[in-house]
Each structure stands twice: as C-alpha cells, then as structure tokens.
Design an enzyme around this catalytic site. Structure first.
Site, PDB file in Angstrom:
ATOM      1  N   LYS A 129       2.344  -6.582   8.989  1.00 16.34           N
ATOM      2  CA  LYS A 129       2.678  -6.118  10.339  1.00 16.34           C
ATOM      3  C   LYS A 129       3.988  -5.325  10.295  1.00 16.34           C
ATOM      4  O   LYS A 129       4.103  -4.282  10.937  1.00 16.34           O
ATOM      5  CB  LYS A 129       2.769  -7.286  11.324  1.00 16.34           C
ATOM      6  CG  LYS A 129       1.439  -8.006  11.562  1.00 16.34           C
ATOM      7  CD  LYS A 129       0.404  -7.181  12.326  1.00 16.34           C
ATOM      8  CE  LYS A 129      -0.830  -8.007  12.650  1.00 16.34           C
ATOM      9  NZ  LYS A 129      -1.952  -7.227  13.181  1.00 16.34           N
ATOM     10  N   LYS A 172      -4.027   8.333   9.007  1.00 11.74           N
ATOM     11  CA  LYS A 172      -4.171   9.605   8.286  1.00 11.74           C
ATOM     12  C   LYS A 172      -5.434  10.349   8.749  1.00 11.74           C
ATOM     13  O   LYS A 172      -5.388  11.542   9.049  1.00 11.74           O
ATOM     14  CB  LYS A 172      -4.286   9.245   6.802  1.00 11.74           C
ATOM     15  CG  LYS A 172      -3.813  10.262   5.820  1.00 11.74           C
ATOM     16  CD  LYS A 172      -3.906   9.611   4.427  1.00 11.74           C
ATOM     17  CE  LYS A 172      -4.095  10.642   3.355  1.00 11.74           C
ATOM     18  NZ  LYS A 172      -2.881  11.437   3.121  1.00 11.74           N
TER      19      LYS A 172
END
Ligand SMILES: NC(=O)c1ccc[n+]([C@@H]2O[C@H](COP(=O)([O-])OP(=O)(O)OC[C@H]3O[C@@H](n4cnc5c(N)ncnc54)[C@H](OP(=O)(O)O)[C@@H]3O)[C@@H](O)[C@H]2O)c1
Ligand SMILES: *[C@@H]1O[C@H](CO)[C@@H](O)[C@H](O)[C@H]1NC(C)=O
Length: 235
Positions: free
Chosen positions: A153, A114
């Site tokens: 993951k 982000k």
C-alpha cells in the site's frame, strides 16, 4: 458519443460490484476483472475477464480485451489485494508469499496505471481520465494492523503521488482512495462498498485533480486527515 468505460481490476462482491452498479446507472459500460468472478458480479458487468493479477503481465492482456469489446476505459479502479497474515512477527511470511502479495498489491497496480495512461492519451479531451487505487490506512500508519505487512500500500501510494504530479497538466487524475472512520481511523471490516462507489463516481466526475491521498468518510466525501496521521506517528 459512445458510452464511457469503467474497468475495475479485482472486482468482488464489495467495492467492485458497488462501483459497477453506480457507474452503469450513470451511463458507463462496465468491465470487471477478477480471479473468480461471481455470478452476481458478472451480472453487473458488460464484460467479465477472468484473470489472476499475481502475474503482472495479465494486466496488459486485460486492457486489450476491454478495449476490443467495450472501448478504452476512462475510469480505471485497481481494487485487488493479496494478504498472507504475518501474525505479530512480520517475518513469519515466506519470501514467496511476500512476493505474490506485492505483485498483486503493487506491481500489477503499476502495470494497470501504465496501461490506463496509454489509453487516456487517445481519449477525447473532455472525457474523465481517472485512475483510482483502493488503499487503506497502512500507507501512513504502518503499525496499525499488526497482522499485515502492508508494504504494497505504501509503495503504490508513492506511485500514485508521482503519477498525479506527472500527469497534472494533461488532466489525468490519480487517487489513492482510503475510507476512514469519522475520527480518522481505519474502517477495517466495516468497509462500505457503496461509500466507495459514491466517492469514486465523484472523483471521476470532477474535471480537476484533487488531493491524491484521497481519504474519505462515508456520507461526507474527502476529509483531510494529514494532521491526525502525523500526530499518530509522533506519539
Ligand atoms: N479503508 C480501509 O480501511 C479498508 C478496509 C478493508 C479493505 N480495504 C481495501 O479495499 C479493497 C478491497 O475491498 P473489497 O471489499 O472490494 O474486497 P472484495 O470484494 O473481496 O474484492 C477484491 C477482489 O480482488 C480480487 N483479487 C484478489 N486477488 C486477485 C488476483 N490475484 N487476481 C485477480 N483478482 C484478485 C478478488 O478476487 P477473488 O475473489 O477471486 O480472490 C476480489 O474479487 C482492498 O484494496 C483493500 O485493501 C480498505
Ligand atoms: C497487501 O495488501 C493487503 C491489504 O492491505 C495487506 O493486508 C497485505 O499486508 C499487503 N501485503 C503486502 C506484501 O504488501
């Protein structure tokens, strides 16, 4: 033109140090962030941020520091991971430990992507805008490492896939980098930091997004293992 900036979040003696040296050789300024940065890692960097990513709010402040000292990072590598071994029983991990691991493996990686995008928006058109998450085989072969929950993951791979598609037209690149053995297995303890650095640099240099699921082999680069992974799951 000012030097491009590499930021590695979770930079230890392995991938972080090797990437720092590789990118510095090619004119990058390097910022490294880790919980306990070693002297060796620190020497390889222009800026060191001592920080703990089990608190995802640490990510934004890390980017602020890097921007202030070196400039906006155009290549961001998220390499931190946290692991409480689960033995054979996946539920032997406490909920609190699971939450910590997930914060480091996924929530902070989400926060980093982000922040990376926020920076990419204001970088010049011709600069490499590349976000790389250091993964492993656990996103596609869930049962392969029995002592690992590995949930983070998979979750982060999902985020990377979405980001690669969403920002394709803007030229922001996203990768889940996963070193494999030549036959497609996990490298586990034989992880090669230099091979990672080499591969990361090539991803950064390439102006176009390649396959987001960036499985690679030392001295070869990208290798498509989707058929082998599918065969494994079907067996
Ligand atoms: N492809 C494969 O089969 C394979 C095999 C092995 C590993 N991997 C992946 O490779 C990556 C790491 O490898 P590496 O050799 O680079 O390891 P490394 O040198 O130990 O680097 C990991 C760094 O992350 C830092 N870190 C961990 N938790 C943190 C936290 N809460 N806050 C801030 N920093 C934190 C560690 O700092 P501290 O020293 O302070 O803890 C360390 O500096 C991982 O993403 C791992 O999953 C892939
Ligand atoms: C976090 O990642 C490490 C390294 O792949 C793995 O061993 C561990 O199981 C993961 N934990 C969670 C909760 O995702």
């Amino acid at each position: 033109m000012s030097s491009p900036v590499l930021l590695v979040l979770g930079a230890g003696p392995g991938v972080g140090l090797a990437a720092a040296r590789k990118f510095a050789q090619h004119g990058y300024k390097v910022a490294l962030a880790a919980r306990n940065p070693s002297e060796e890692t620190s020497k390889a960097a222009d800026l060191v941020v001592k920080i703990d990513f089990s608190d995802p709010s640490a990510v934004a402040s890390t980017f602020e520091k890097v921007k202030g000292a070196l400039g906006i990072p155009s290549v961001v590598v998220y390499n931190a991971y946290s692991w409480h071994p689960s033995e054979v029983d996946p539920f032997s991990v406490s909920v609190a430990d699971f939450q910590t691991d997930l914060a480091v493996n996924t929530t902070s990686a989400f926060a980093a992507a982000k922040e990376a995008v926020k920076g990419f928006e204001s970088l010049p058109k011709d600069s490499s805008k590349t976000f790389i998450f250091t993964g492993n085989i656990l996103n596609v072969r869930q049962m392969l490492i029995f002592t690992s929950i590995g949930a983070g993951k998979s979750a982060t791979a999902h985020i990377i896939a979405n980001a690669a598609a969403a920002y394709l037209s803007k030229g922001f690149k996203f990768y889940y980098a996963d070193e494999r053995t030549p036959d497609g297995g996990p490298v586990n303890k034989d992880i090669d930091a230099h091979a990672h650095a080499e591969f990361f640099y090539n991803l950064a240099r390439d102006p176009k997004q390649g396959p987001w699921l960036a499985t690679f082999v030392k001295d070869k680069g990208y290798v498509d293992f989707t058929a082998a992974d599918r065969a494994f799951l079907d067996a």
